[in-house]
Design a protein around this motif. Structure first.
Motif, PDB file in Angstrom:
ATOM      1  N   SER A 119     -27.209 -43.673   5.959  1.00 50.17           N
ATOM      2  CA  SER A 119     -28.387 -44.500   5.732  1.00 50.17           C
ATOM      3  C   SER A 119     -28.410 -45.640   6.742  1.00 50.17           C
ATOM      4  CB  SER A 119     -28.383 -45.066   4.304  1.00 50.17           C
ATOM      5  OG  SER A 119     -27.240 -45.866   4.094  1.00 50.17           O
ATOM      6  N   TYR A 120     -29.574 -46.289   6.867  1.00 51.60           N
ATOM      7  CA  TYR A 120     -29.704 -47.429   7.778  1.00 51.60           C
ATOM      8  C   TYR A 120     -30.720 -48.404   7.226  1.00 51.60           C
ATOM      9  CZ  TYR A 120     -34.009 -45.267   9.481  1.00 51.60           C
ATOM     10  OH  TYR A 120     -35.263 -44.727   9.565  1.00 51.60           O
ATOM     11  N   GLN A 121     -30.638 -49.642   7.721  1.00 53.44           N
ATOM     12  CA  GLN A 121     -31.627 -50.668   7.389  1.00 53.44           C
ATOM     13  C   GLN A 121     -31.906 -51.481   8.640  1.00 53.44           C
ATOM     14  OE1 GLN A 121     -30.793 -53.135   3.927  1.00 53.44           O
ATOM     15  NE2 GLN A 121     -32.971 -53.610   3.743  1.00 53.44           N
ATOM     16  N   ASN A 122     -33.186 -51.720   8.912  1.00 61.24           N
ATOM     17  CA  ASN A 122     -33.603 -52.490  10.088  1.00 61.24           C
ATOM     18  C   ASN A 122     -33.823 -53.951   9.721  1.00 61.24           C
ATOM     19  OD1 ASN A 122     -33.633 -50.280  11.858  1.00 61.24           O
ATOM     20  ND2 ASN A 122     -35.653 -49.673  11.113  1.00 61.24           N
ATOM     21  N   PHE A 123     -33.469 -54.817  10.671  1.00 60.27           N
ATOM     22  CA  PHE A 123     -33.594 -56.258  10.519  1.00 60.27           C
ATOM     23  C   PHE A 123     -34.401 -56.809  11.691  1.00 60.27           C
ATOM     24  CE2 PHE A 123     -30.007 -54.888   8.156  1.00 60.27           C
ATOM     25  CZ  PHE A 123     -29.991 -55.676   7.026  1.00 60.27           C
ATOM     26  N   GLU A 124     -34.790 -58.073  11.615  1.00 60.12           N
ATOM     27  CA  GLU A 124     -35.575 -58.689  12.689  1.00 60.12           C
ATOM     28  C   GLU A 124     -34.899 -58.533  14.050  1.00 60.12           C
ATOM     29  OE1 GLU A 124     -37.897 -62.515  11.011  1.00 60.12           O
ATOM     30  OE2 GLU A 124     -35.716 -62.546  10.724  1.00 60.12           O
ATOM     31  N   ARG A 125     -33.594 -58.718  14.111  1.00 63.55           N
ATOM     32  CA  ARG A 125     -32.875 -58.665  15.385  1.00 63.55           C
ATOM     33  C   ARG A 125     -31.742 -57.652  15.387  1.00 63.55           C
ATOM     34  NH1 ARG A 125     -34.147 -63.648  14.127  1.00 63.55           N
ATOM     35  NH2 ARG A 125     -32.155 -64.119  13.160  1.00 63.55           N
ATOM     36  N   GLY A 126     -31.823 -56.626  14.554  1.00 65.13           N
ATOM     37  CA  GLY A 126     -30.734 -55.669  14.562  1.00 65.13           C
ATOM     38  C   GLY A 126     -30.906 -54.535  13.586  1.00 65.13           C
ATOM     39  N   GLN A 127     -29.818 -53.793  13.427  1.00 65.00           N
ATOM     40  CA  GLN A 127     -29.799 -52.650  12.526  1.00 65.00           C
ATOM     41  C   GLN A 127     -28.378 -52.475  11.984  1.00 65.00           C
ATOM     42  OE1 GLN A 127     -29.952 -48.439  13.953  1.00 65.00           O
ATOM     43  NE2 GLN A 127     -31.885 -48.370  12.814  1.00 65.00           N
ATOM     44  N   MET A 128     -28.287 -51.954  10.763  1.00 62.03           N
ATOM     45  CA  MET A 128     -27.005 -51.578  10.177  1.00 62.03           C
ATOM     46  C   MET A 128     -27.103 -50.134   9.728  1.00 62.03           C
ATOM     47  SD  MET A 128     -25.937 -54.836   7.875  1.00 62.03           S
ATOM     48  CE  MET A 128     -26.096 -56.497   8.516  1.00 62.03           C
ATOM     49  N   VAL A 129     -26.025 -49.376   9.962  1.00 58.52           N
ATOM     50  CA  VAL A 129     -25.972 -47.994   9.506  1.00 58.52           C
ATOM     51  C   VAL A 129     -24.703 -47.783   8.693  1.00 58.52           C
ATOM     52  CG1 VAL A 129     -27.322 -47.110  11.448  1.00 58.52           C
ATOM     53  CG2 VAL A 129     -24.844 -47.090  11.583  1.00 58.52           C
ATOM     54  N   SER A 130     -24.800 -46.873   7.750  1.00 61.66           N
ATOM     55  CA  SER A 130     -23.652 -46.478   6.939  1.00 61.66           C
ATOM     56  C   SER A 130     -23.404 -45.007   7.192  1.00 61.66           C
ATOM     57  CB  SER A 130     -23.943 -46.709   5.456  1.00 61.66           C
ATOM     58  OG  SER A 130     -22.902 -46.183   4.679  1.00 61.66           O
ATOM     59  N   SER A 131     -22.168 -44.685   7.510  1.00 62.13           N
ATOM     60  CA  SER A 131     -21.777 -43.310   7.773  1.00 62.13           C
ATOM     61  C   SER A 131     -20.676 -42.934   6.783  1.00 62.13           C
ATOM     62  CB  SER A 131     -21.283 -43.191   9.220  1.00 62.13           C
ATOM     63  OG  SER A 131     -20.910 -41.867   9.508  1.00 62.13           O
ATOM     64  N   PRO A 132     -21.053 -42.402   5.606  1.00 60.75           N
ATOM     65  CA  PRO A 132     -20.058 -42.097   4.580  1.00 60.75           C
ATOM     66  C   PRO A 132     -18.969 -41.132   5.056  1.00 60.75           C
ATOM     67  CG  PRO A 132     -22.252 -42.019   3.639  1.00 60.75           C
ATOM     68  CD  PRO A 132     -22.414 -42.149   5.135  1.00 60.75           C
ATOM     69  N   ARG A 133     -19.325 -40.185   5.899  1.00 59.33           N
ATOM     70  CA  ARG A 133     -18.329 -39.236   6.410  1.00 59.33           C
ATOM     71  C   ARG A 133     -17.221 -39.968   7.145  1.00 59.33           C
ATOM     72  NH1 ARG A 133     -18.087 -35.870  11.368  1.00 59.33           N
ATOM     73  NH2 ARG A 133     -20.005 -36.874  12.021  1.00 59.33           N
TER      74      ARG A 133
END
Length: 184
Positions: free
Chosen positions: A64-78
């Motif tokens: 999954s991922y979430q976008n922010f004003e100046r960035g992004q975060m992703v989660s890689s469960p594997r």
């Protein structure tokens, strides 16, 4: 005169509401999306760097991922990994410059990390290796900043993988992570 006495209280209230950490599943300010685990903890470390969540969490086949004003975060469960990145700018004697910063944390321990940066879907600046004893990363993650050759008008993709050295090369059991995409 009364208005002047009220200024410190107003400033204190603004600082408290601006700098107070968001709880998990909390919208940090009006107009922002909720920030869900596993991203809330990372966002709370540097809310000023990522800014407001501009979209809800989205699912992919790999995480999954979430976008922010100046960035992004992703989660890689594997991979048991959260990867995040943000862009910013700074000034020096030659003018304004841009930089991008990436951070990753892992539940597994590795002897080295391979780091890839792409610009506009093309390999950019090659691939780096980061060893736990070099001060840039640990056996469970790291932080990496790029201060040069970063320009607006491009997209940047950052991926990592944990590896073990072998006499014949590298063994990287989980492969590359989902990329963090930054564009500005």
């Amino acid at each position: 005169m009364r208005a002047l006495r009220a200024i410190p209280a107003v400033i204190a209230a603004l600082l408290i509401t601006t700098l107070a950490p968001a709880a998990a599943n909390a919208a940090p300010r009006a107009g922002c999306q909720e920030i869900f685990p596993p991203f809330a903890q990372r966002w709370n470390e540097k809310p000023w760097a990522y800014g407001c969540a501009i979209a809800p969490v989205a699912a992919t086949a790999d995480g999954s991922y979430q976008n922010f004003e100046r960035g992004q975060m992703v989660s890689s469960p594997r991979h048991g990994l959260v990867i995040s990145g943000f862009w910013s700018h700074y000034w020096d004697s030659s003018g304004m410059h841009y930089r991008i910063d990436f951070q990753w944390g892992h539940r597994y321990r590795y002897d080295l990390w391979q780091i890839q940066l792409h610009r506009d879907n093309t390999s950019y600046q090659g691939q780096w290796e980061c060893f736990p004893n070099d001060g840039l990363c640990s056996s469970t993650g790291g932080i990496f900043g790029f201060y040069y050759l970063i320009e607006p008008g491009h997209s940047y993709q950052f991926r990592v993988r944990g590896c073990y050295p072998l006499p014949s090369g590298r063994h990287c059991p989980e492969g590359l992570t989902i990329p963090v995409w930054l564009w500005f």
